[in-house]
Scaffold this motif. Structure first.
Motif, PDB file in Angstrom:
ATOM      1  N   SER A  21      34.407  72.864  48.207  1.00 38.15           N
ATOM      2  CA  SER A  21      34.246  73.163  49.624  1.00 38.15           C
ATOM      3  C   SER A  21      35.529  72.788  50.352  1.00 38.15           C
ATOM      4  CB  SER A  21      33.073  72.371  50.212  1.00 38.15           C
ATOM      5  OG  SER A  21      33.066  72.453  51.630  1.00 38.15           O
ATOM      6  N   PRO A  22      35.908  73.552  51.377  1.00 39.21           N
ATOM      7  CA  PRO A  22      37.095  73.178  52.162  1.00 39.21           C
ATOM      8  C   PRO A  22      36.930  71.835  52.869  1.00 39.21           C
ATOM      9  CG  PRO A  22      36.436  75.454  52.615  1.00 39.21           C
ATOM     10  CD  PRO A  22      35.332  74.823  51.823  1.00 39.21           C
ATOM     11  N   MET A  23      35.676  71.422  53.090  1.00 42.66           N
ATOM     12  CA  MET A  23      35.402  70.219  53.868  1.00 42.66           C
ATOM     13  C   MET A  23      35.297  68.959  53.023  1.00 42.66           C
ATOM     14  SD  MET A  23      35.366  70.994  57.010  1.00 42.66           S
ATOM     15  CE  MET A  23      34.819  69.360  57.461  1.00 42.66           C
ATOM     16  N   PHE A  24      34.989  69.089  51.735  1.00 41.91           N
ATOM     17  CA  PHE A  24      34.681  67.920  50.930  1.00 41.91           C
ATOM     18  C   PHE A  24      35.478  67.909  49.632  1.00 41.91           C
ATOM     19  CE2 PHE A  24      30.685  69.205  53.119  1.00 41.91           C
ATOM     20  CZ  PHE A  24      30.689  68.199  54.069  1.00 41.91           C
ATOM     21  N   GLU A  25      35.475  66.766  48.986  1.00 38.25           N
ATOM     22  CA  GLU A  25      36.106  66.659  47.682  1.00 38.25           C
ATOM     23  C   GLU A  25      35.270  67.409  46.644  1.00 38.25           C
ATOM     24  OE1 GLU A  25      36.581  62.566  46.737  1.00 38.25           O
ATOM     25  OE2 GLU A  25      38.036  62.174  48.334  1.00 38.25           O
ATOM     26  N   GLU A  26      35.903  67.750  45.536  1.00 41.66           N
ATOM     27  CA  GLU A  26      35.196  68.445  44.461  1.00 41.66           C
ATOM     28  C   GLU A  26      33.990  67.629  43.996  1.00 41.66           C
ATOM     29  OE1 GLU A  26      35.865  69.548  39.753  1.00 41.66           O
ATOM     30  OE2 GLU A  26      37.619  69.478  41.076  1.00 41.66           O
ATOM     31  N   ASP A  27      32.897  68.333  43.740  1.00 43.33           N
ATOM     32  CA  ASP A  27      31.671  67.692  43.274  1.00 43.33           C
ATOM     33  C   ASP A  27      31.172  68.471  42.059  1.00 43.33           C
ATOM     34  OD1 ASP A  27      29.539  65.972  43.138  1.00 43.33           O
ATOM     35  OD2 ASP A  27      28.647  66.563  45.046  1.00 43.33           O
ATOM     36  N   GLU A  28      30.071  68.029  41.482  1.00 40.60           N
ATOM     37  CA  GLU A  28      29.466  68.799  40.405  1.00 40.60           C
ATOM     38  C   GLU A  28      27.954  68.607  40.417  1.00 40.60           C
ATOM     39  OE1 GLU A  28      29.622  67.170  36.167  1.00 40.60           O
ATOM     40  OE2 GLU A  28      31.406  66.265  37.075  1.00 40.60           O
ATOM     41  N   ILE A  29      27.254  69.587  39.882  1.00 40.70           N
ATOM     42  CA  ILE A  29      25.796  69.530  39.778  1.00 40.70           C
ATOM     43  C   ILE A  29      25.440  69.070  38.369  1.00 40.70           C
ATOM     44  CG2 ILE A  29      23.656  70.863  39.839  1.00 40.70           C
ATOM     45  CD1 ILE A  29      24.969  72.718  41.853  1.00 40.70           C
ATOM     46  N   PRO A  30      24.791  67.929  38.233  1.00 40.12           N
ATOM     47  CA  PRO A  30      24.375  67.469  36.895  1.00 40.12           C
ATOM     48  C   PRO A  30      23.281  68.394  36.353  1.00 40.12           C
ATOM     49  CG  PRO A  30      24.303  65.691  38.535  1.00 40.12           C
ATOM     50  CD  PRO A  30      24.421  66.972  39.283  1.00 40.12           C
ATOM     51  N   PHE A 157      30.592  62.499  58.949  1.00 39.96           N
ATOM     52  CA  PHE A 157      31.620  62.653  59.973  1.00 39.96           C
ATOM     53  C   PHE A 157      31.682  61.441  60.910  1.00 39.96           C
ATOM     54  CE2 PHE A 157      29.795  66.805  58.865  1.00 39.96           C
ATOM     55  CZ  PHE A 157      30.909  67.404  58.315  1.00 39.96           C
ATOM     56  N   GLU A 158      31.058  60.337  60.497  1.00 37.19           N
ATOM     57  CA  GLU A 158      31.042  59.130  61.322  1.00 37.19           C
ATOM     58  C   GLU A 158      32.229  58.233  60.972  1.00 37.19           C
ATOM     59  OE1 GLU A 158      27.908  55.593  62.644  1.00 37.19           O
ATOM     60  OE2 GLU A 158      27.461  56.893  60.937  1.00 37.19           O
ATOM     61  N   GLY A 168      35.752  71.696  63.681  1.00 37.49           N
ATOM     62  CA  GLY A 168      35.546  73.026  64.251  1.00 37.49           C
ATOM     63  C   GLY A 168      34.632  73.041  65.458  1.00 37.49           C
ATOM     64  N   ASN A 169      34.150  74.250  65.786  1.00 38.31           N
ATOM     65  CA  ASN A 169      33.308  74.424  66.967  1.00 38.31           C
ATOM     66  C   ASN A 169      31.857  74.736  66.636  1.00 38.31           C
ATOM     67  OD1 ASN A 169      35.563  74.123  68.732  1.00 38.31           O
ATOM     68  ND2 ASN A 169      36.147  76.250  68.314  1.00 38.31           N
ATOM     69  N   GLY A 170      31.557  74.954  65.347  1.00 38.34           N
ATOM     70  CA  GLY A 170      30.204  75.329  64.968  1.00 38.34           C
ATOM     71  C   GLY A 170      29.344  74.119  64.654  1.00 38.34           C
ATOM     72  N   TYR A 171      28.146  74.392  64.185  1.00 44.78           N
ATOM     73  CA  TYR A 171      27.214  73.342  63.800  1.00 44.78           C
ATOM     74  C   TYR A 171      27.719  72.662  62.530  1.00 44.78           C
ATOM     75  CZ  TYR A 171      22.865  71.226  62.106  1.00 44.78           C
ATOM     76  OH  TYR A 171      21.923  70.349  61.633  1.00 44.78           O
ATOM     77  N   TYR A 172      27.719  71.337  62.521  1.00 44.99           N
ATOM     78  CA  TYR A 172      28.330  70.597  61.410  1.00 44.99           C
ATOM     79  C   TYR A 172      27.616  70.813  60.081  1.00 44.99           C
ATOM     80  CZ  TYR A 172      24.555  67.178  62.213  1.00 44.99           C
ATOM     81  OH  TYR A 172      23.332  66.572  62.369  1.00 44.99           O
ATOM     82  N   GLY A 173      26.374  71.281  60.119  1.00 42.85           N
ATOM     83  CA  GLY A 173      25.627  71.511  58.887  1.00 42.85           C
ATOM     84  C   GLY A 173      25.911  72.848  58.232  1.00 42.85           C
TER      85      GLY A 173
END
Length: 228
Positions: A21-30, A157-158, A168-173
């Motif tokens: 995701s552009p917003m988060f670090e790389e993750d993975e689904i176990p 985002f806290e 950005g300007n949209g909903y954070y979710g």
């Protein structure tokens, strides 16, 4: 994701299913979590399964862990997923009613609709909420219920002072992800994490009521949505 599910079912092992995701670090689904049994599921998911009744539609069923439990309990459940390999795997696992289909064009009438593991995220953006509830109104039985879980990701985002710096300007979710398995890179897709208050407001605007019936340990919750 479908290829990863199929490989894990066939070999009991698979490469990493990576999530970007552009917003988060790389993750993975176990991958083992997609095949978990009832007693291995989070309390929220067990609660939803226990509340399921009548004809059940399991949306975005993946490897079919929830459908399997319901089927073993004698409940009439239909599992749908957009991935042909997920559908093939579920059939191999013994789930009777499995269809390759997108929720937004699916037809039928169901007493319980399950959207677990943040399955309601398929809505993508808040602007699509009216379309979602309109379709829900078509396929939900008169006294039916939608059971869905999601998470409030505001905490991400806290800052140290307790203030929130939303991007950005949209909903954070509203987030965008793409997945990679081996050399297969999926297309980016929108995904929605919706906080409980926003879900309840959107439901009311569209003639539904969203009741919070359980809370998890990681800002997640289970909601029961019914017509007003």
């Amino acid at each position: 994701m479908g290829r990863a599910i199929a490989d894990y079912w066939k070999n009991k092992a698979a490469d990493r299913l990576r999530v970007f995701s552009p917003m988060f670090e790389e993750d993975e689904i176990p991958l083992p979590t997609l095949f978990r049994k009832y007693d291995e599921m989070p309390e929220i998911e067990r609660k939803a399964i226990d509340m399921a009744k009548g004809r059940v539609l399991d949306v975005g069923a993946g490897a079919g862990c929830h459908s399997l439990v319901l089927q073993e309990r004698g409940i009439n459940v239909t599992a749908i997923d957009i991935s042909p390999l997920s559908v093939e795997t579920m059939l191999q696992r013994g789930i009777t009613n499995v269809l390759q289909h997108d929720f937004f064009t699916f037809q039928g009438t169901y007493d319980t609709i399950l959207m677990l593991m943040n399955g309601i995220g398929i809505i993508g953006t808040l602007s699509r909420m009216p379309e979602f509830f309109q379709h829900l109104n078509h396929i939900l039985a008169p006294e039916g219920q939608l059971l869905c879980d999601s998470s409030d990701i505001r905490y991400l985002f806290e800052d140290e002072d307790g203030c929130f710096d939303y991007p950005g300007n949209g909903y954070y979710g509203e987030q965008v992800f793409h997945m990679q398995y081996k050399d297969i890179i999926g297309k980016p897709f929108p995904w929605l994490y919706i906080d409980r208050n926003t879900l309840q407001k959107e439901a009311l605007k569209n003639g539904f009521r969203a009741e919070i019936v359980a809370e998890g340990e990681h800002y997640d919750y289970l909601a029961r949505i019914t017509r007003i």
